[in-house]
Design an enzyme around this catalytic site. Structure first.
Site, PDB file in Angstrom:
ATOM      1  N   GLY A 158      17.448 -24.580   9.138  1.00 28.83           N
ATOM      2  CA  GLY A 158      18.155 -23.506   9.803  1.00 28.83           C
ATOM      3  C   GLY A 158      19.556 -23.880  10.267  1.00 28.83           C
ATOM      4  O   GLY A 158      20.293 -23.027  10.742  1.00 28.83           O
ATOM      5  N   CYS A 159      19.936 -25.125  10.114  1.00 27.86           N
ATOM      6  CA  CYS A 159      21.263 -25.563  10.545  1.00 27.86           C
ATOM      7  C   CYS A 159      22.307 -25.142   9.515  1.00 27.86           C
ATOM      8  O   CYS A 159      22.231 -25.525   8.347  1.00 27.86           O
ATOM      9  CB  CYS A 159      21.281 -27.080  10.724  1.00 27.86           C
ATOM     10  SG  CYS A 159      22.917 -27.740  11.116  1.00 27.86           S
ATOM     11  N   GLY A 160      23.283 -24.360   9.946  1.00 25.49           N
ATOM     12  CA  GLY A 160      24.341 -23.904   9.053  1.00 25.49           C
ATOM     13  C   GLY A 160      25.197 -25.040   8.532  1.00 25.49           C
ATOM     14  O   GLY A 160      25.669 -25.003   7.393  1.00 25.49           O
ATOM     15  N   CYS A 167      23.027 -25.274  15.757  1.00 26.10           N
ATOM     16  CA  CYS A 167      22.521 -26.445  15.049  1.00 26.10           C
ATOM     17  C   CYS A 167      21.786 -27.430  15.952  1.00 26.10           C
ATOM     18  O   CYS A 167      20.943 -28.156  15.507  1.00 26.10           O
ATOM     19  CB  CYS A 167      23.661 -27.181  14.349  1.00 26.10           C
ATOM     20  SG  CYS A 167      24.333 -26.247  12.966  1.00 26.10           S
TER      21      CYS A 167
END
Length: 142
Positions: A11-13, A138
């Site tokens: 899920g961390c951009g 993040c």
């Protein structure tokens, strides 16, 4: 090109941009969850040992950002215990090449380009560590 084991926070951009840069350069990735991987002192030190202790830490982690944890003040044993107990503190991504088993920590674009060629793809020039915006969250646990 190279096959890379890529330890990330789902899920961390920032990790998504890093993956995109590697894939655009022709590399293949085996994605693994950094937060749920079974880390031991030995397996984590295989990535971190060449670096100074402060470089082991994710500077966007809430406890680091708030000053509660000050990586520069920690010795190796205390730092390693913290990282094993709270993987969100680990600087990411952790990457390992399948061809020669060399490892890399973080995504400084210049250093990653030396480690595995990023080529001239546009994504490689703007990719780096950290979140592009607070909305990416993040540092927050999944």
């Amino acid at each position: 090109m190279t096959h890379i084991v890529f330890f990330e926070k789902p899920g961390c951009g920032g990790n998504a941009r890093q993956r995109a840069a590697l894939e655009a350069a022709g590399h293949t990735l085996e994605r693994r969850n950094l937060l749920t991987a079974h880390w031991t002192k030995e397996s984590l030190l295989a990535f971190l040992a060449p670096l100074p202790v402060p470089d082991w830490f994710n500077r966007a982690a809430p406890r680091v950002k708030s000053g509660e944890i000050q990586p520069e003040a920690l010795d190796k044993a205390v730092a390693l215990a913290l990282l094993l107990n709270e993987p969100l503190l680990i600087r990411r991504p952790l990457m390992q090449r399948s061809d020669n088993h060399s490892r890399h920590v973080g995504f400084d674009t210049t250093a990653v380009d030396v480690w595995v060629d990023l080529g001239t793809n546009p994504a490689s020039t703007s990719t780096g560590e950290g979140c592009a915006s607070p909305a990416e969250r993040c540092a927050a646990p999944v």
